[in-house]
Each structure stands twice: as structure tokens, then as C-alpha cells.
Design a protein around this motif. Sequence first.
Motif: not given
Length: 340
Positions: A66-70, A79-82, A134-136, A282-288
Motif C-alpha cells: 500500500s505504501k507504493k500505491l497511495k 491519491p487513493l484511486r489505486h 472517493v478517487g474513481n 485493504a488495511a490502508k484504505f480502511a484507515r484512510e
Amino acid sequence: MPLLYAGIDEAGYGPLLGPLCVGCAAFVLPDAPGEAGKPPCLWRLLSAAVCRGTNDRRRRIAVEDSKKLKGAKDAAGHPLRHLERGVAAFSSAVPGAPAEWAEDDALLAALGARPEGPGAAAPPWHAERHPLPVGNDAATLRIAGAMLRAALAKAKLECAALRVRAIDAAEFNAQAGAVGNKATINFMAAMLHVDAVRRMAAARGLDAWIALDRQGGRTEYRAPLQSSFPDARIRILEESEGQQRYRLDFAPAAGTPAHAVTVGFELGGEERHLPIALASMAAKFARELHMRRLNAFFARHVPDLRPTAGYVQDGRRWLGDIGSSARDLGIAESALVRSV
């Protein structure tokens, strides 16, 4: 025989604000691992729909740490589209899931990512509801989901589960008071996922292979695994510099048949196991999504408040900016700020 292949990873380990989110992605494979003793590469098996990079000419779904996709705030596109595209596609592929979500609460519920506090009333931002995507645009996500489901069917794979455990500040602080450090909190959350996966596998009559990134620099895991699963017979399969693997055998108990689980810890495991990378996403998107709720709630009470991602330096800035508003709203510091 078929195998349940899962990966576990976290997002939000270091921040001052917001939840620690620990994700888990699980797939049913038609065949058990071959001679190498490892599951096959899902990037290869799902290559019709999935890739690693974000600039794919075929518009496949990026699955990566996830660090490479945000994306950066000033980059082209949201920034969250991917992250959103990948999580939406895979979560829609879980049996029984809807094809799309119109609001964040529905997706968080599907992921199991609503925070579970220690008994106190949930802070008011947990009641927030925000629209998705949010991003798409919705059509883009529908197309991605259909493309992924077709690739899964062609490869005879099932996305059996995509789950996130969200540990908000209140629960985090309660656990920190009991165990003393966040590495143990993270490990315990990961073991809850391991337990859920092995029970899912047992119910289906399958063995499970569960991959995790290395936990806090530890290089030996037999003792903490035995503490988490005292009824299991544990064998060390490998303890090398880059990888630790263990076989957990469970006897029949309470209607659950005998079953076995292989649990492996690897440095940089998200580069070798698609389920780990997807769990991270999934963890990163949920946190966002949770941070969006937190920021939106306080922005209604503090004029011109700049949002925060919750990391220590900017989190302190944000706490200074909100001043006494949390106290004035009856929100305890322990419900907002992590203690460790």
C-alpha cells in the motif's frame, strides 16, 4: 487438494492518531503447494486482470504494498484511486458481496473494519457516513470488479475473504495498558486473523497456508505462536535469515475436524505474496476512510482546520489546531490519541 492461501499485513502502526488496521486476504486455490512448498504466484495466475505497477497500459488492477500505491497530494489524480480500485474490486469478488458500495460504512462493514472499542461509547466520528467512491467513478470500479471476477473464474480461484481489524485509539490504549507495547498489539490482531483463516479452512476441509510480513524484527516465532494457539502441535519448518515457517497441527475439537496450518513470516513478504500486498491495501484504505471521518468531524467544529494523516509530527500540529474542542465536545484524550 485445494488450499486456503492467506496473507496478513497492517497499516497505521506508527501514527499518533487514527486506528491501527490489520488486514487479511484469503484465496482458495485448486491445488496445494508444489515441491517448493509454497503457493503459486497469484500475480501470474491473475495476470489478465492484475499487475504490480500503476502505469499499466492494459488498465489492469494494481496490487502492491500500500505504501507504493497511495499517491502524493499534488500528483495527478486522487491519491487513493489505486488503493480504492483494488480494494473495491477484490471485496466485490468475495462470495455474497455486492458489486459496489455507495457509502463508506457499507464497505467498512463488509471488511469488518468498524472499530471495536473496549466497552465505552464509540466516539462521534464513528457515526459519520461519507459517499463512495472517493478517487474513481462508479463505472471504473464496476469494470475493474468484472475484470477481476472473470480472471478469478478462469484461474479457478476464489477470493474467500477480505477483512480488516480496525483498532482505534480507545481499544489500542486499553490493550497497551495490558500488554505494554504496540508490537504485541499488532501480533495479537494478526493472530486473530490466523485463527479465523484456520477455522475457515477447517470448515471447508482444507489445509491453510498463511503468509505474514516479519513482525517487529522478530526472527523466531514458535513461542508466541504456541502462546496464541496452546492446543496446537507446532513444528519448525524453517528459521533462516529471511524466512520463518511453522506447521501448526490441530486435533479435532468441538465439532471442528483435525486440520493443519502453515504460517510463514518473511522480510518483504508483500513482494512475494499477493495476499499480503492485498491485505496491506485493504488495511490502508480502511484507515484512510476512518481518517476522513475524523477530519470531517472536527472540521465542522474548528474553522479552517487542515486535515491530518495522523502521523506523529503532523498529528501534534493537528492536536494543537483543534485546541480544546475535543474536551469541549466531551471526547476523552484516550479516545483520540494513542498512548504508545
